[in-house]
Write a protein that holds these residues in place. Structure first.
Motif, PDB file in Angstrom:
ATOM      1  N   GLY A   1      12.496  -0.543  -5.026  1.00 23.27           N
ATOM      2  CA  GLY A   1      12.874  -0.642  -3.616  1.00 23.27           C
ATOM      3  C   GLY A   1      11.761  -0.203  -2.686  1.00 23.27           C
ATOM      4  N   ALA A   2      10.790   0.573  -3.211  1.00 21.94           N
ATOM      5  CA  ALA A   2       9.614   0.945  -2.425  1.00 21.94           C
ATOM      6  C   ALA A   2       8.652  -0.231  -2.381  1.00 21.94           C
ATOM      7  CB  ALA A   2       8.931   2.163  -3.038  1.00 21.94           C
ATOM      8  N   THR A   3       7.972  -0.410  -1.266  1.00 18.41           N
ATOM      9  CA  THR A   3       7.092  -1.559  -1.103  1.00 18.41           C
ATOM     10  C   THR A   3       5.704  -1.118  -0.626  1.00 18.41           C
ATOM     11  OG1 THR A   3       7.784  -1.898   1.201  1.00 18.41           O
ATOM     12  CG2 THR A   3       9.029  -3.064  -0.508  1.00 18.41           C
ATOM     13  N   ILE A   4       4.746  -1.980  -0.873  1.00 20.20           N
ATOM     14  CA  ILE A   4       3.389  -1.807  -0.361  1.00 20.20           C
ATOM     15  C   ILE A   4       2.869  -3.190   0.013  1.00 20.20           C
ATOM     16  CG2 ILE A   4       2.307  -2.011  -2.640  1.00 20.20           C
ATOM     17  CD1 ILE A   4       0.246   0.075  -1.698  1.00 20.20           C
ATOM     18  N   THR A   5       2.104  -3.270   1.066  1.00 23.25           N
ATOM     19  CA  THR A   5       1.575  -4.552   1.514  1.00 23.25           C
ATOM     20  C   THR A   5       0.144  -4.740   1.032  1.00 23.25           C
ATOM     21  OG1 THR A   5       0.744  -3.648   3.603  1.00 23.25           O
ATOM     22  CG2 THR A   5       3.019  -4.447   3.579  1.00 23.25           C
ATOM     23  N   GLY A   6      -0.312  -5.980   1.115  1.00 18.75           N
ATOM     24  CA  GLY A   6      -1.680  -6.270   0.710  1.00 18.75           C
ATOM     25  C   GLY A   6      -2.701  -5.504   1.527  1.00 18.75           C
ATOM     26  N   LYS A   7      -2.460  -5.396   2.824  1.00 19.87           N
ATOM     27  CA  LYS A   7      -3.431  -4.682   3.665  1.00 19.87           C
ATOM     28  C   LYS A   7      -3.472  -3.198   3.324  1.00 19.87           C
ATOM     29  CE  LYS A   7      -0.247  -3.995   7.578  1.00 19.87           C
ATOM     30  NZ  LYS A   7       0.037  -4.338   8.980  1.00 19.87           N
ATOM     31  N   GLU A   8      -2.342  -2.620   2.927  1.00 17.99           N
ATOM     32  CA  GLU A   8      -2.335  -1.207   2.536  1.00 17.99           C
ATOM     33  C   GLU A   8      -3.108  -0.990   1.245  1.00 17.99           C
ATOM     34  OE1 GLU A   8       1.908   0.215   4.540  1.00 17.99           O
ATOM     35  OE2 GLU A   8       1.850  -0.508   2.472  1.00 17.99           O
TER      36      GLU A   8
END
Length: 311
Positions: A145-152
């Motif tokens: 359920g935790a997410t991370i984006t490409g920019k991060e």
């Protein structure tokens, strides 16, 4: 568990930015023994300049991919902030090098106000939207359920690579040896063929480049820029440098990452325990509580390096 993992991800992203800014503080302090409180405003100038450059490039019929455009803009902004930092050192700090310690501090505050005012006159006092040139689609982490984006991901990876390269520069190169010699005893270093003025100027330029990199990362991550955007991150990066051990490069890296994690967990995870009483609106509290505790309990920081007295 998913809330904690999400806040750890947020903290690593934030801490990577703090660490880059803290490196600028700690490099200058390690050589001159002064705190460059105008450093946060150099970050702001880097972000503002990059926005202007992006706007100009996007109007040209070049057809460049977004990441190439951002890379070009980043390199130009880093070069401009390196020149700006050189000018700050030359005209605001060098004449006060042998003055009482309070004089460079006052000069730094004056430069900070000057840069903020100039930015407000050039780019206005209103927040400006920063184009999103890096992928921002959320990626689920292990089905938690935790997410991370490409920019991060790019921000964290770039920060670690840059910090590793800087450590290699200081520890393994001739310039790095000159920096360490100047930090120990500038007068003796000069007798051995080192030009302290040149080393100090290069150190300021490196710090300015890192500030510009952090500014572009912040702008890309949050999607906006404004004339006061460097003030609070600058203070927090100073806190990170103190936490890790100001004057110590590894300490600046560690302090930035730890401070980002403390702030993110304090604002998000602890906020859920208190029903939002200590939520994101009060996230600055955690950073400055850390500063107070470190100054009281361990003034030299976690990896504190004792700076040699100068002759």
């Amino acid at each position: 568990m998913d809330i904690l993992l999400q806040q750890i991800v947020n903290g690593l992203v934030l801490g990577s930015i703090y660490a880059l800014i803290a490196l600028g503080y700690t490099m200058v302090y390690g050589i001159l023994g002064i705190i460059n409180f105008a450093h946060g405003e150099v970050l702001m100038i880097g972000a503002m300049v990059s926005l202007t450059l992006i706007t100009v490039i996007m109007q040209l019929p070049l057809g460049l991919p977004a990441w190439v455009m951002l890379l070009i803009v980043l390199l130009l902004a880093m070069a401009i902030c390196a020149v700006l930092s050189f000018l700050i050192e030359r005209f605001a700090y060098r004449p006060l090098r042998n003055a009482p310690r309070l004089a460079p501090l006052i000069s730094a505050i004056g430069v900070s106000v000057l840069l903020q005012t100039l930015a407000m006159m050039i780019w206005s006092r209103n927040p400006l939207t920063y184009p999103q040139l890096l992928p921002s689609t959320p990626i689920d982490l292990f089905g938690s359920g935790a997410t991370i984006t490409g920019k991060e991901i790019i921000i964290v990876m770039t920060s670690f690579v840059v910090m590793a390269l800087l450590l290699l520069l200081v520890q393994k190169t001739r310039l790095g040896r000159a920096m360490r010699a100047t930090a120990e005893q500038p007068n003796i270093a000069a007798l051995m063929g080192v030009n302290p003025n040149r080393v100090i100027a290069v150190t300021f330029m490196l710090g300015g480049s890192l500030a510009a990199l952090a500014g572009v990362m912040m702008a890309t991550n949050y999607g906006n820029v404004h004339f006061a955007m460097g003030f609070i991150p600058g203070l927090k990066a100073f806190t990170a440098a103190v936490l890790g051990g100001i004057g110590n490069i590894q300490g600046a890296m560690l302090g930035g990452l730890l401070l980002g994690l403390i702030e993110a967990i304090g604002a998000g995870y602890i906020g859920t325990w208190t029903g939002g009483v200590l939520g994101s609106n009060y996230q600055d509290i955690f950073a400055f509580m850390v500063l107070i505790l470190v100054l009281v309990l361990r003034p030299r920081g976690l990896l504190g390096e004792k700076v040699s007295d100068r002759a």
